[in-house]
Motif scaffolding. Structure first.
Motif, PDB file in Angstrom:
ATOM      1  N   LYS A   1       0.835  -1.198   0.000  1.00  0.00           N
ATOM      2  CA  LYS A   1       0.000   0.000   0.000  1.00  0.00           C
ATOM      3  C   LYS A   1       0.868   1.245   0.000  1.00  0.00           C
ATOM      4  O   LYS A   1       2.064   1.194   0.286  1.00  0.00           O
ATOM      5  CB  LYS A   1      -0.924  -0.002   1.218  1.00  0.00           C
ATOM      6  CG  LYS A   1      -1.845  -1.215   1.279  1.00  0.00           C
ATOM      7  CD  LYS A   1      -2.745  -1.171   2.487  1.00  0.00           C
ATOM      8  CE  LYS A   1      -3.647  -2.399   2.555  1.00  0.00           C
ATOM      9  NZ  LYS A   1      -4.552  -2.349   3.729  1.00  0.00           N
ATOM     10  N   ILE A   2       0.244   2.376  -0.311  1.00  0.00           N
ATOM     11  CA  ILE A   2       0.942   3.656  -0.341  1.00  0.00           C
ATOM     12  C   ILE A   2       0.380   4.534   0.777  1.00  0.00           C
ATOM     13  O   ILE A   2      -0.830   4.602   0.979  1.00  0.00           O
ATOM     14  CB  ILE A   2       0.806   4.333  -1.723  1.00  0.00           C
ATOM     15  CG1 ILE A   2       1.710   5.545  -1.825  1.00  0.00           C
ATOM     16  CG2 ILE A   2      -0.636   4.685  -2.051  1.00  0.00           C
ATOM     17  CD1 ILE A   2       1.864   6.065  -3.251  1.00  0.00           C
ATOM     18  N   ALA A   3       1.265   5.184   1.524  1.00  0.00           N
ATOM     19  CA  ALA A   3       0.858   5.972   2.681  1.00  0.00           C
ATOM     20  C   ALA A   3       0.476   7.387   2.252  1.00  0.00           C
ATOM     21  O   ALA A   3       1.176   8.016   1.463  1.00  0.00           O
ATOM     22  CB  ALA A   3       1.984   6.016   3.709  1.00  0.00           C
ATOM     23  N   ILE A   4      -0.638   7.888   2.810  1.00  0.00           N
ATOM     24  CA  ILE A   4      -1.104   9.253   2.546  1.00  0.00           C
ATOM     25  C   ILE A   4      -1.374   9.916   3.887  1.00  0.00           C
ATOM     26  O   ILE A   4      -2.086   9.361   4.734  1.00  0.00           O
ATOM     27  CB  ILE A   4      -2.362   9.242   1.668  1.00  0.00           C
ATOM     28  CG1 ILE A   4      -2.050   8.597   0.312  1.00  0.00           C
ATOM     29  CG2 ILE A   4      -2.895  10.658   1.465  1.00  0.00           C
ATOM     30  CD1 ILE A   4      -3.239   8.470  -0.601  1.00  0.00           C
ATOM     31  N   ALA A   5      -0.792  11.099   4.093  1.00  0.00           N
ATOM     32  CA  ALA A   5      -0.892  11.795   5.369  1.00  0.00           C
ATOM     33  C   ALA A   5      -2.008  12.832   5.317  1.00  0.00           C
ATOM     34  O   ALA A   5      -2.201  13.515   4.310  1.00  0.00           O
ATOM     35  CB  ALA A   5       0.435  12.475   5.710  1.00  0.00           C
TER      36      ALA A   5
ATOM     37  N   GLN B   1       8.789  10.152  -0.877  1.00  0.00           N
ATOM     38  CA  GLN B   1       7.869  11.270  -1.041  1.00  0.00           C
ATOM     39  C   GLN B   1       6.715  11.145  -0.051  1.00  0.00           C
ATOM     40  O   GLN B   1       6.295  10.050   0.305  1.00  0.00           O
ATOM     41  CB  GLN B   1       7.312  11.321  -2.463  1.00  0.00           C
ATOM     42  CG  GLN B   1       8.369  11.591  -3.529  1.00  0.00           C
ATOM     43  CD  GLN B   1       7.736  11.800  -4.891  1.00  0.00           C
ATOM     44  OE1 GLN B   1       6.645  12.341  -5.009  1.00  0.00           O
ATOM     45  NE2 GLN B   1       8.424  11.370  -5.935  1.00  0.00           N
ATOM     46  N   THR B   2       6.219  12.290   0.389  1.00  0.00           N
ATOM     47  CA  THR B   2       5.064  12.331   1.287  1.00  0.00           C
ATOM     48  C   THR B   2       3.872  12.898   0.526  1.00  0.00           C
ATOM     49  O   THR B   2       3.967  13.965  -0.080  1.00  0.00           O
ATOM     50  CB  THR B   2       5.355  13.206   2.518  1.00  0.00           C
ATOM     51  OG1 THR B   2       6.502  12.686   3.198  1.00  0.00           O
ATOM     52  CG2 THR B   2       4.170  13.197   3.474  1.00  0.00           C
ATOM     53  N   PHE B   3       2.761  12.174   0.569  1.00  0.00           N
ATOM     54  CA  PHE B   3       1.553  12.591  -0.143  1.00  0.00           C
ATOM     55  C   PHE B   3       0.490  13.005   0.864  1.00  0.00           C
ATOM     56  O   PHE B   3       0.344  12.388   1.922  1.00  0.00           O
ATOM     57  CB  PHE B   3       1.036  11.461  -1.029  1.00  0.00           C
ATOM     58  CG  PHE B   3       2.053  10.966  -2.026  1.00  0.00           C
ATOM     59  CD1 PHE B   3       2.401  11.741  -3.113  1.00  0.00           C
ATOM     60  CD2 PHE B   3       2.675   9.742  -1.855  1.00  0.00           C
ATOM     61  CE1 PHE B   3       3.335  11.296  -4.021  1.00  0.00           C
ATOM     62  CE2 PHE B   3       3.618   9.289  -2.751  1.00  0.00           C
ATOM     63  CZ  PHE B   3       3.952  10.075  -3.844  1.00  0.00           C
ATOM     64  N   PHE B   4      -0.262  14.060   0.504  1.00  0.00           N
ATOM     65  CA  PHE B   4      -1.277  14.584   1.406  1.00  0.00           C
ATOM     66  C   PHE B   4      -2.690  14.417   0.861  1.00  0.00           C
ATOM     67  O   PHE B   4      -3.643  14.890   1.477  1.00  0.00           O
ATOM     68  CB  PHE B   4      -0.996  16.063   1.683  1.00  0.00           C
ATOM     69  CG  PHE B   4       0.307  16.293   2.402  1.00  0.00           C
ATOM     70  CD1 PHE B   4       0.403  16.088   3.762  1.00  0.00           C
ATOM     71  CD2 PHE B   4       1.435  16.687   1.700  1.00  0.00           C
ATOM     72  CE1 PHE B   4       1.602  16.282   4.431  1.00  0.00           C
ATOM     73  CE2 PHE B   4       2.643  16.886   2.350  1.00  0.00           C
ATOM     74  CZ  PHE B   4       2.728  16.679   3.726  1.00  0.00           C
ATOM     75  N   SER B   5      -2.830  13.767  -0.277  1.00  0.00           N
ATOM     76  CA  SER B   5      -4.157  13.484  -0.823  1.00  0.00           C
ATOM     77  C   SER B   5      -4.041  12.337  -1.813  1.00  0.00           C
ATOM     78  O   SER B   5      -2.954  12.046  -2.325  1.00  0.00           O
ATOM     79  CB  SER B   5      -4.750  14.713  -1.518  1.00  0.00           C
ATOM     80  OG  SER B   5      -4.037  15.005  -2.706  1.00  0.00           O
ATOM     81  N   LEU B   6      -5.183  11.706  -2.085  1.00  0.00           N
ATOM     82  CA  LEU B   6      -5.208  10.615  -3.052  1.00  0.00           C
ATOM     83  C   LEU B   6      -4.882  11.132  -4.446  1.00  0.00           C
ATOM     84  O   LEU B   6      -4.174  10.465  -5.218  1.00  0.00           O
ATOM     85  CB  LEU B   6      -6.589   9.954  -3.032  1.00  0.00           C
ATOM     86  CG  LEU B   6      -6.696   8.572  -3.672  1.00  0.00           C
ATOM     87  CD1 LEU B   6      -5.892   7.560  -2.873  1.00  0.00           C
ATOM     88  CD2 LEU B   6      -8.150   8.132  -3.737  1.00  0.00           C
ATOM     89  N   ALA B   7      -5.365  12.330  -4.786  1.00  0.00           N
ATOM     90  CA  ALA B   7      -5.091  12.905  -6.105  1.00  0.00           C
ATOM     91  C   ALA B   7      -3.597  13.172  -6.277  1.00  0.00           C
ATOM     92  O   ALA B   7      -3.039  12.937  -7.359  1.00  0.00           O
ATOM     93  CB  ALA B   7      -5.885  14.192  -6.284  1.00  0.00           C
ATOM     94  N   GLU B   8      -2.948  13.622  -5.226  1.00  0.00           N
ATOM     95  CA  GLU B   8      -1.508  13.889  -5.297  1.00  0.00           C
ATOM     96  C   GLU B   8      -0.732  12.588  -5.512  1.00  0.00           C
ATOM     97  O   GLU B   8       0.217  12.532  -6.303  1.00  0.00           O
ATOM     98  CB  GLU B   8      -1.067  14.575  -4.007  1.00  0.00           C
ATOM     99  CG  GLU B   8       0.366  15.079  -4.020  1.00  0.00           C
ATOM    100  CD  GLU B   8       0.742  15.781  -2.733  1.00  0.00           C
ATOM    101  OE1 GLU B   8       1.949  15.850  -2.430  1.00  0.00           O
ATOM    102  OE2 GLU B   8      -0.171  16.254  -2.021  1.00  0.00           O
ATOM    103  N   ALA B   9      -1.139  11.528  -4.812  1.00  0.00           N
ATOM    104  CA  ALA B   9      -0.480  10.238  -4.982  1.00  0.00           C
ATOM    105  C   ALA B   9      -0.688   9.703  -6.392  1.00  0.00           C
ATOM    106  O   ALA B   9       0.244   9.176  -7.015  1.00  0.00           O
ATOM    107  CB  ALA B   9      -1.015   9.237  -3.948  1.00  0.00           C
ATOM    108  N   ASN B  10      -1.898   9.853  -6.931  1.00  0.00           N
ATOM    109  CA  ASN B  10      -2.167   9.347  -8.281  1.00  0.00           C
ATOM    110  C   ASN B  10      -1.425  10.143  -9.351  1.00  0.00           C
ATOM    111  O   ASN B  10      -1.070   9.601 -10.401  1.00  0.00           O
ATOM    112  CB  ASN B  10      -3.676   9.354  -8.548  1.00  0.00           C
ATOM    113  CG  ASN B  10      -4.366   8.120  -7.991  1.00  0.00           C
ATOM    114  OD1 ASN B  10      -3.813   7.024  -8.031  1.00  0.00           O
ATOM    115  ND2 ASN B  10      -5.558   8.294  -7.458  1.00  0.00           N
TER     116      ASN B  10
END
Length: 511
Positions: free
Chosen positions: A153-157, A277-286
């Motif tokens: 899985k990918i972590a989203i903060a 990398q640190t992601f703060f939303s699902l859209a940013e991760a995608n």
């Protein structure tokens, strides 16, 4: 002295034929594209083995190789360099993120003089062939797309709290080209699973003939080799795109080796490269995953010399079927039974059907905007989907005639009825409706109170209403008691009719 290059069996046969025709070793070397010394060495071996052109018709390639390259005094199959435990490596290779390159690097760290990468892979593949026979799958262009969720899985903060939430990674791989699609979704539930498919088809710009999913519960209700049961909502999505669903056999990862390899590759190229990398939303991760996907699909494959995107554009995409005019809108299907109040329940809200269908079993199709109800394939009701407000959605035509009169009751109607008696009664009705969590729960009480007032004069009804508001008596029982007390307290005769009695002191007592 460096070892001479080993010729292929086709080259060896051509060399023997040319030598038999009297061709010089220099010309043979030019024809085969090898060094002259290599030709000379192989001709010496052939002479020592008694091989001359023409060869015997029953002489196989294995027999020729044994006669040319067998070493006297060396046990067949014995290798001079240290070997790893192939069985242990086969187990390690099944773990997420592990590749032959990683295993080879670990092997060379222990044995610096060990096999090179190519020879290491050849030996491992030879070992694999002894494990179990495997059917080679040749994928036709536009035939299959393999889909699955990655185990990683990918972590989203959360940008406000910093709380970490993990998202799933959906991966799809086209069979012929290996063209890959991936995206992050919050869950593996049915809406996310089908939504990922819709976006996948849009990404491909077309539809293959078959989907090969793993036996995920969101897509397959019952896994079976002979008769798998596909989820109805998933099947409706497939029908919309004109694609078939062919679930992989349970616990048979080789049925979907394409997506297994794609998942492994995605874990390396997506999770591995994005791990810092640190992601703060699902859209940013995608958005980051889309960039990694471009790298995967544009990478030139070593064995083929072309990229996945090139194969997709030239081979696979022309073979895909066209997309329908509109994307599929996710719809969830459920079975329900019509209750005695001629409503069916979906997600804690209730929707009416014709009252004649009480106790019938119906199908509910729910989208984000609508609730459709079907009986034996025929739509019998449609409602706007409710997410708040009143829990019951009732169409008047669905109600019996006796119930329609009740449906016409409203707070304003009861207030107007009470106002026709007087302001105190209107205030009582307003207070009764306000005392209930939902005004509808006070309708029957209001109706009962107003019917009790039919037998009272207006002034008496107003007096009872004022007293009821004063003491908070907002039930029919309380108001009925107040009416009885009011009647008992009404005077039955004038002041002159008061009787003289010894216990009555009279006005003179107070002088």
């Amino acid at each position: 002295m460096p070892a001479k290059r080993r010729l292929t069996m086709r080259q060896l046969r051509q060399m023997l034929r040319l030598a038999g025709d009297g061709t010089s070793t220099r010309e043979i070397a030019l024809t085969l594209g090898v060094a002259r010394s290599t030709v000379q060495d192989n001709l010496k071996r052939a002479a020592a083995a008694g091989l001359r052109w023409p060869l015997c018709g029953d002489l196989t390639d294995d027999a020729i190789e044994d006669r040319l390259f067998a070493r006297a005094g060396v046990k067949p199959g014995l290798r001079r360099r240290p070997e790893p435990g192939w069985a242990e490596l086969a187990v390690e290779l099944r773990k997420p993120g592990v590749t032959l390159l990683i295993l080879w690097e670990e092997y060379r760290a222990v044995h610096p003089g060990g096999y090179g990468y190519s020879r290491f892979c050849d030996l491992f593949r030879s070992f694999e062939k002894r494990l179990s026979p495997t059917m080679r799958q040749d994928h036709v262009a536009g035939d299959k797309v393999f889909v699955d969720y990655s185990g990683k899985k990918i972590a989203i903060a959360d940008p406000l709290t910093g709380e970490i939430r993990e998202a799933e990674i959906f991966v799809a791989v086209l069979g012929a080209s290996g063209f890959t699609y991936a995206q992050a979704t919050w869950t593996q539930t049915l809406p996310d699973w089908i939504g990922a498919h819709v976006r996948m088809f849009r990404f491909f710009g077309g539809v293959p003939r078959l989907i090969v999913p793993d036996n995920l519960k969101s897509g397959v209700n019952r896994a079976s080799f002979y008769d798998p049961e596909v989820n109805r909502s998933y099947a409706m999505m497939a029908s919309h795109y004109g694609i078939g669903v062919l679930p992989a056999r349970p616990r048979r990862p080789k049925d979907k080796a394409k997506v297994e390899n794609g998942v492994r590759f995605a874990q390396t190229c997506i999770l591995g490269r994005l791990r810092r990398q640190t992601f703060f939303s699902l859209a940013e991760a995608n958005a980051a995953i889309a960039g990694a996907l471009d790298r995967i699909n544009d990478h030139v494959m070593r064995r083929l010399g072309v990229s996945r995107r090139h194969l997709f554009e030239t081979v696979e995409k022309p073979a895909l079927s066209g997309l329908p005019g509109e994307d599929y809108e996710f719809a969830e299907w459920r079975l329900a039974r019509v209750s005695t109040d001629y409503h069916v329940e979906f997600d804690r809200f209730f929707y009416s059907v014709p009252h004649s269908l009480i106790r019938q079993q119906v199908d509910i199709r729910a989208t984000q905007r609508t609730i459709e109800i079907f009986l034996r394939g025929k739509r019998i009701a449609i409602h706007q989907r409710r997410y708040g407000g009143r829990r019951y959605g009732t169409i008047p035509d669905h109600m019996p005639s006796s119930h329609r009169r009740y449906a016409e009751w409203t707070p304003d109607r009861f207030r107007r009825w009470a106002a026709s008696i007087g302001p105190q009664t209107e205030g009582l009705i307003v207070a009764i409706l306000a005392s209930r969590p939902h005004p509808e729960q006070g309708f029957r009480t209001c109706l009962g109170v107003l019917r009790l007032y039919r037998e009272l004069r207006r002034d008496h009804a107003e007096a009872v209403s004022a007293r009821a508001v004063e003491i908070g008596g907002f039930t029919c029982k309380s108001i009925s008691a107040l009416i009885a007390n009011h009647k008992a307290a009404r005077p039955t005769a004038g002041p002159g009719a008061i009787m003289d009695h010894a216990n009555l002191r009279g006005p003179g007592y107070f002088h």
